[in-house]
Design a protein around this motif. Structure first.
Motif, PDB file in Angstrom:
ATOM      1  N   ARG A   4      48.472  30.404  61.284  1.00  0.00           N
ATOM      2  CA  ARG A   4      47.601  31.616  62.051  1.00  0.00           C
ATOM      3  C   ARG A   4      47.334  31.015  63.456  1.00  0.00           C
ATOM      4  O   ARG A   4      46.990  31.963  64.330  1.00  0.00           O
ATOM      5  CB  ARG A   4      46.602  31.827  61.210  1.00  0.00           C
ATOM      6  CG  ARG A   4      46.335  33.318  60.888  1.00  0.00           C
ATOM      7  CD  ARG A   4      45.006  33.733  60.156  1.00  0.00           C
ATOM      8  NE  ARG A   4      44.427  32.761  59.418  1.00  0.00           N
ATOM      9  CZ  ARG A   4      43.339  33.671  58.680  1.00  0.00           C
ATOM     10  NH1 ARG A   4      43.199  34.898  58.715  1.00  0.00           N
ATOM     11  NH2 ARG A   4      42.742  32.864  57.878  1.00  0.00           N
ATOM     12  N   TYR A  54      45.457  40.923  50.663  1.00  0.00           N
ATOM     13  CA  TYR A  54      46.552  40.484  50.250  1.00  0.00           C
ATOM     14  C   TYR A  54      47.779  41.308  49.787  1.00  0.00           C
ATOM     15  O   TYR A  54      48.849  41.194  50.113  1.00  0.00           O
ATOM     16  CB  TYR A  54      46.104  39.421  48.926  1.00  0.00           C
ATOM     17  CG  TYR A  54      46.994  38.252  48.802  1.00  0.00           C
ATOM     18  CD1 TYR A  54      46.618  37.171  49.055  1.00  0.00           C
ATOM     19  CD2 TYR A  54      48.321  38.362  48.228  1.00  0.00           C
ATOM     20  CE1 TYR A  54      47.358  35.848  48.733  1.00  0.00           C
ATOM     21  CE2 TYR A  54      49.087  37.276  48.012  1.00  0.00           C
ATOM     22  CZ  TYR A  54      48.576  35.950  48.221  1.00  0.00           C
ATOM     23  OH  TYR A  54      49.430  35.005  48.028  1.00  0.00           O
ATOM     24  N   GLN A 114      49.660  34.714  40.342  1.00  0.00           N
ATOM     25  CA  GLN A 114      48.724  33.725  39.661  1.00  0.00           C
ATOM     26  C   GLN A 114      49.022  34.205  37.864  1.00  0.00           C
ATOM     27  O   GLN A 114      49.498  35.196  37.659  1.00  0.00           O
ATOM     28  CB  GLN A 114      47.209  34.634  39.625  1.00  0.00           C
ATOM     29  CG  GLN A 114      46.633  34.364  40.974  1.00  0.00           C
ATOM     30  CD  GLN A 114      45.129  34.153  40.953  1.00  0.00           C
ATOM     31  OE1 GLN A 114      44.440  34.708  39.962  1.00  0.00           O
ATOM     32  NE2 GLN A 114      44.467  33.944  42.025  1.00  0.00           N
ATOM     33  N   HIS A 145      47.345  40.896  43.014  1.00  0.00           N
ATOM     34  CA  HIS A 145      48.583  39.924  42.830  1.00  0.00           C
ATOM     35  C   HIS A 145      49.543  40.940  41.633  1.00  0.00           C
ATOM     36  O   HIS A 145      50.623  40.930  41.828  1.00  0.00           O
ATOM     37  CB  HIS A 145      48.153  38.764  41.999  1.00  0.00           C
ATOM     38  CG  HIS A 145      47.952  37.773  42.907  1.00  0.00           C
ATOM     39  ND1 HIS A 145      48.912  37.290  43.821  1.00  0.00           N
ATOM     40  CD2 HIS A 145      47.174  36.806  43.228  1.00  0.00           C
ATOM     41  CE1 HIS A 145      48.655  36.198  44.640  1.00  0.00           C
ATOM     42  NE2 HIS A 145      47.250  36.052  44.334  1.00  0.00           N
TER      43      HIS A 145
HETATM   44  N1  LIG Z   1      43.236  28.274  43.811  1.00  0.00           N
HETATM   45  C1  LIG Z   1      43.476  28.565  42.447  1.00  0.00           C
HETATM   46  O1  LIG Z   1      43.150  28.250  41.598  1.00  0.00           O
HETATM   47  C2  LIG Z   1      45.103  29.461  42.458  1.00  0.00           C
HETATM   48  C3  LIG Z   1      45.471  29.563  41.086  1.00  0.00           C
HETATM   49  C4  LIG Z   1      46.619  30.348  41.039  1.00  0.00           C
HETATM   50  C5  LIG Z   1      47.161  31.024  42.117  1.00  0.00           C
HETATM   51  N2  LIG Z   1      46.625  30.811  43.342  1.00  0.00           N
HETATM   52  C6  LIG Z   1      47.362  31.529  44.431  1.00  0.00           C
HETATM   53  O2  LIG Z   1      47.672  30.617  45.517  1.00  0.00           O
HETATM   54  C7  LIG Z   1      47.616  31.269  46.830  1.00  0.00           C
HETATM   55  C8  LIG Z   1      46.820  30.480  47.596  1.00  0.00           C
HETATM   56  O3  LIG Z   1      47.756  29.332  47.666  1.00  0.00           O
HETATM   57  P1  LIG Z   1      47.179  28.054  48.658  1.00  0.00           P
HETATM   58  O4  LIG Z   1      45.626  27.304  47.991  1.00  0.00           O
HETATM   59  O5  LIG Z   1      48.157  27.256  49.056  1.00  0.00           O
HETATM   60  O6  LIG Z   1      46.799  28.556  50.111  1.00  0.00           O
HETATM   61  P2  LIG Z   1      45.636  28.358  51.026  1.00  0.00           P
HETATM   62  O7  LIG Z   1      45.770  26.928  51.746  1.00  0.00           O
HETATM   63  O8  LIG Z   1      44.193  28.993  50.850  1.00  0.00           O
HETATM   64  O9  LIG Z   1      45.966  29.387  52.265  1.00  0.00           O
HETATM   65  C9  LIG Z   1      47.160  28.869  52.807  1.00  0.00           C
HETATM   66  C10 LIG Z   1      47.019  29.808  54.199  1.00  0.00           C
HETATM   67  O10 LIG Z   1      47.142  31.074  54.564  1.00  0.00           O
HETATM   68  C11 LIG Z   1      46.620  31.203  55.613  1.00  0.00           C
HETATM   69  N3  LIG Z   1      46.448  32.533  55.884  1.00  0.00           N
HETATM   70  C12 LIG Z   1      45.237  33.432  55.387  1.00  0.00           C
HETATM   71  N4  LIG Z   1      45.257  34.766  56.090  1.00  0.00           N
HETATM   72  C13 LIG Z   1      46.417  34.863  56.741  1.00  0.00           C
HETATM   73  C14 LIG Z   1      46.755  35.706  57.614  1.00  0.00           C
HETATM   74  N5  LIG Z   1      46.411  36.937  57.695  1.00  0.00           N
HETATM   75  N6  LIG Z   1      48.044  35.504  58.426  1.00  0.00           N
HETATM   76  C15 LIG Z   1      48.711  34.088  58.441  1.00  0.00           C
HETATM   77  N7  LIG Z   1      48.115  33.082  57.741  1.00  0.00           N
HETATM   78  C16 LIG Z   1      47.118  33.423  56.914  1.00  0.00           C
HETATM   79  C17 LIG Z   1      45.568  30.584  55.814  1.00  0.00           C
HETATM   80  O11 LIG Z   1      45.530  29.873  57.466  1.00  0.00           O
HETATM   81  P3  LIG Z   1      44.115  29.257  57.810  1.00  0.00           P
HETATM   82  O12 LIG Z   1      44.151  28.051  57.227  1.00  0.00           O
HETATM   83  O13 LIG Z   1      44.368  29.085  59.426  1.00  0.00           O
HETATM   84  O14 LIG Z   1      42.844  30.180  57.515  1.00  0.00           O
HETATM   85  C18 LIG Z   1      45.921  29.139  55.171  1.00  0.00           C
HETATM   86  O15 LIG Z   1      46.209  28.117  55.821  1.00  0.00           O
HETATM   87  C19 LIG Z   1      47.118  32.568  46.513  1.00  0.00           C
HETATM   88  O16 LIG Z   1      47.776  33.479  46.428  1.00  0.00           O
HETATM   89  C20 LIG Z   1      46.287  32.496  44.958  1.00  0.00           C
HETATM   90  O17 LIG Z   1      45.984  33.520  44.358  1.00  0.00           O
HETATM   91  C21 LIG Z   1      45.659  29.983  43.488  1.00  0.00           C
END
Ligand SMILES: NC(=O)c1ccc[n+]([C@@H]2O[C@H](COP(=O)([O-])OP(=O)(O)OC[C@H]3O[C@@H](n4cnc5c(N)ncnc54)[C@H](OP(=O)(O)O)[C@@H]3O)[C@@H](O)[C@H]2O)c1
Length: 305
Positions: A39, A86, A110, A130
């Motif tokens: 970003r 999302y 998810q 999702h």
């Molecule tokens: N956490 C859980 O327990 C869990 C469980 C199952 C599934 N999931 C799924 O996993 C996913 C999250 O994965 P993760 O933890 O790897 O992600 P994350 O690290 O929270 O996010 C990944 C990146 O997305 C970027 N981002 C956010 N909004 C954006 C935008 N508008 N344009 C461009 N980039 C953007 C963020 O940038 P910045 O850092 O610069 O803000 C961040 O670096 C989600 O779909 C979630 O539903 C999570």
């Protein structure tokens, strides 16, 4: 941009242990060209560049940005932080991936979606998005691979129970007697990287990802105790207290509603799940809670010698 056949990884900056960041490293380790979308330019972007990725800056909610970053890529990993836009970001990506023509789109979802239908949604705005995103990708006709992990050890347990395990040797969560099988982001990333490296056999598939054991929180606490060589116990706290804590910590409303729903579903036994797709896709067993806590012992307050 020239068609260099790069693999696009969105959300590549990530937090520590985040999926996009780890996928980028795993693909570069395999010698594959990666375009890492972030970003903003910051230290994380610089680290991705230093590791060998082509770093591109853009907003997943801006169609012109998404068109620019997808153009020239044949394979895409799509994932971003839990956030209100999302579904819009997913549909934007789908429209552009159709226009550009990609060979594979690996979509982060998810595991709760496996239990959802028109008549059975959940109160989590993220889980609903999702579910709708998966529907839209299905209608798109794109070559999609769907990744459905259960709760993350990194994204959930590390930030939300790290402080209380550090300060008072307690996991404080409103999970009741519900069982859970948390998965490490590193295992999720290994599955995503394996699929992106050779998507053909995976197209159209849905992968459900869990850790190797489903157990209640007392069992989880025992694995923490074993890893840290000191007693860690589980305290089942009232859901309203936990929600107040999240609000006091200043979490966005969308994320708070999602976390509160995850806790409700845990209490209802809906996270009592077990799947072997990590092993089937990568050939390696998923990491246990004990292994994860050992790897992150310092962040949980250290291991007693
Ligand atoms: N956490 C859980 O327990 C869990 C469980 C199952 C599934 N999931 C799924 O996993 C996913 C999250 O994965 P993760 O933890 O790897 O992600 P994350 O690290 O929270 O996010 C990944 C990146 O997305 C970027 N981002 C956010 N909004 C954006 C935008 N508008 N344009 C461009 N980039 C953007 C963020 O940038 P910045 O850092 O610069 O803000 C961040 O670096 C989600 O779909 C979630 O539903 C999570």
């Amino acid at each position: 941009m020239a068609d260099n056949g790069s693999i696009l990884v969105t959300g590549a900056a990530g937090q520590l242990g985040a999926v996009g960041r780890t996928v980028t490293g795993l693909l570069l380790d395999r010698g594959l060209p990666v375009r890492a979308m972030v970003r903003r330019e910051d230290d994380r972007a610089a680290a991705l560049r230093a590791a060998g990725a082509e770093v591109v800056v853009g907003d997943l909610l801006e169609p012109a940005d998404v068109y620019r970053v997808v153009s020239g890529c044949r394979r895409v990993y799509f994932g971003m932080s839990v956030s209100p836009g999302y579904l819009e970001a997913t549909v934007t990506m789908a429209a552009i991936a159709r226009e550009v023509g990609v060979d594979a789109l690996v979509n982060m979802s998810q595991m709760t979606v496996s239990q959802m239908s028109i008549q059975h949604t959940t109160p989590s705005p993220q889980q609903r998005q999702h579910w709708l995103s998966e529907q839209a990708l299905g209608w798109s006709g794109l070559p999609v691979v769907t990744i459905r992990p259960t709760v993350f050890l990194d994204g959930f347990f590390l930030p939300l129970v790290g402080p209380t395990v550090r300060d008072r040797g307690r996991i404080e969560l409103p999970f009741g007697r519900g069982k859970t099988s948390p998965v490490a982001a590193a295992d999720v990333a290994r599955v995503v990287a394996a699929v992106l490296a050779d998507p053909g056999p995976h197209l159209g598939r849905i992968y459900e990802l869990t850790g190797p054991r489903s157990q209640d929180m007392h069992g989880v606490a025992r694995e923490f105790s074993d890893a840290l060589n000191r007693e860690v116990t589980y305290a089942d706290i009232p859901p309203e207290d936990w929600e107040r804590e999240l609000q006091r910590a200043g979490l966005p409303e969308h994320l708070t509603r999602h976390l509160v729903t995850m806790a409700e579903l845990h209490r209802a036994g809906r996270y009592d799940r077990l799947a072997d797709d990590v092993e089937r896709v990568t050939g390696r067993l998923a990491m246990s809670v004990r292994e994860f806590v050992s790897l992150h012992a310092d962040e949980f307050g250290g291991r007693r010698s």
